[in-house]
Write a protein that holds these residues in place. Structure first.
Motif, PDB file in Angstrom:
ATOM      1  N   GLU A  85      -3.449  -4.541  12.194  1.00  0.00           N
ATOM      2  CA  GLU A  85      -4.003  -5.854  11.865  1.00  0.00           C
ATOM      3  C   GLU A  85      -4.104  -6.042  10.347  1.00  0.00           C
ATOM      4  O   GLU A  85      -3.816  -7.109   9.819  1.00  0.00           O
ATOM      5  N   LYS A  86      -4.491  -4.980   9.641  1.00  0.00           N
ATOM      6  CA  LYS A  86      -4.645  -5.061   8.182  1.00  0.00           C
ATOM      7  C   LYS A  86      -3.298  -5.208   7.472  1.00  0.00           C
ATOM      8  O   LYS A  86      -3.246  -5.654   6.333  1.00  0.00           O
ATOM      9  N   VAL A 143      -4.494  -4.081   0.215  1.00  0.00           N
ATOM     10  CA  VAL A 143      -4.896  -3.849   1.607  1.00  0.00           C
ATOM     11  C   VAL A 143      -3.695  -3.391   2.422  1.00  0.00           C
ATOM     12  O   VAL A 143      -3.789  -2.442   3.213  1.00  0.00           O
ATOM     13  N   LYS A 144      -2.552  -4.021   2.217  1.00  0.00           N
ATOM     14  CA  LYS A 144      -1.334  -3.627   2.945  1.00  0.00           C
ATOM     15  C   LYS A 144      -0.934  -2.194   2.614  1.00  0.00           C
ATOM     16  O   LYS A 144      -0.576  -1.425   3.515  1.00  0.00           O
ATOM     17  N   GLU A 202      -1.286  -7.382   8.121  1.00  0.00           N
ATOM     18  CA  GLU A 202      -1.082  -8.832   8.047  1.00  0.00           C
ATOM     19  C   GLU A 202      -1.845  -9.459   6.887  1.00  0.00           C
ATOM     20  O   GLU A 202      -1.724 -10.656   6.635  1.00  0.00           O
ATOM     21  N   ALA A 203      -2.625  -8.680   6.175  1.00  0.00           N
ATOM     22  CA  ALA A 203      -3.450  -9.197   5.075  1.00  0.00           C
ATOM     23  C   ALA A 203      -2.574  -9.763   3.964  1.00  0.00           C
ATOM     24  O   ALA A 203      -1.408  -9.404   3.826  1.00  0.00           O
ATOM     25  N   THR A 204      -3.147 -10.647   3.181  1.00  0.00           N
ATOM     26  CA  THR A 204      -2.406 -11.217   2.059  1.00  0.00           C
ATOM     27  C   THR A 204      -2.457 -10.307   0.835  1.00  0.00           C
ATOM     28  O   THR A 204      -1.573 -10.367  -0.016  1.00  0.00           O
ATOM     29  N   SER A 205      -3.463  -9.476   0.737  1.00  0.00           N
ATOM     30  CA  SER A 205      -3.620  -8.580  -0.405  1.00  0.00           C
ATOM     31  C   SER A 205      -2.641  -7.408  -0.319  1.00  0.00           C
ATOM     32  O   SER A 205      -2.588  -6.702   0.693  1.00  0.00           O
TER      33      SER A 205
END
Length: 136
Positions: free
Chosen positions: A98-99, A107-108, A101-104
């Motif tokens: 799920e993470k 985080v990816k 999919e983050a924009t950062s």
């Protein structure tokens, strides 16, 4: 199971990085010692929930921090919990995916690094249910 439940209670809402680092270490030890035995099955989801809320670690030490706790120490400690026992795989792998999919970008990258550690530690059998999602 009582020790695991005590860890859940001790960690809930913890914000002090010193305490968090200690709690993550203890949680990992309990999971390594009792995770595969089934002794903590009744609190595995709670253990996951109380640790997953910290992922990804966003800690920045204050200037002149006298304790010397780093973000990297907390990241490694949290990953240590996530991979301490394959009983967490059904919870951890979907969270990490799920993470992705983050924009950062940070985080990816953290999610990818965590996924790599999970794949290495869990092995093929425990990762197999997630292969379709990983491939996407």
């Amino acid at each position: 199971a009582n020790l695991a439940a005590g860890i859940v209670n001790a960690m809930e809402g913890e914000k002090d990085p010193r305490c968090l680092l200690t709690c993550l270490g203890v949680a990992a030890q309990v999971l390594r010692a009792q995770g595969a035995s089934g002794a903590i099955d009744d609190v595995v989801e709670e253990l996951f929930d109380v640790t997953a809320c910290y992922f990804p670690i966003t800690f920045t030490p204050p200037p002149n921090d006298p304790y010397g706790i780093t973000k990297e120490q907390l990241v490694e400690a949290l990953r240590g919990v996530f991979v301490a026992s394959a009983v967490l795989a059904p919870h951890v792998v979907p969270l990490v995916l799920e993470k992705l999919e983050a924009t950062s970008e940070d985080v990816k990258l953290d999610a990818l690094a965590t996924l790599a550690v999970c794949a290495d530690r869990y092995g093929a059998v425990d990762m197999e249910p997630h292969l379709d999602a990983v491939a996407q």
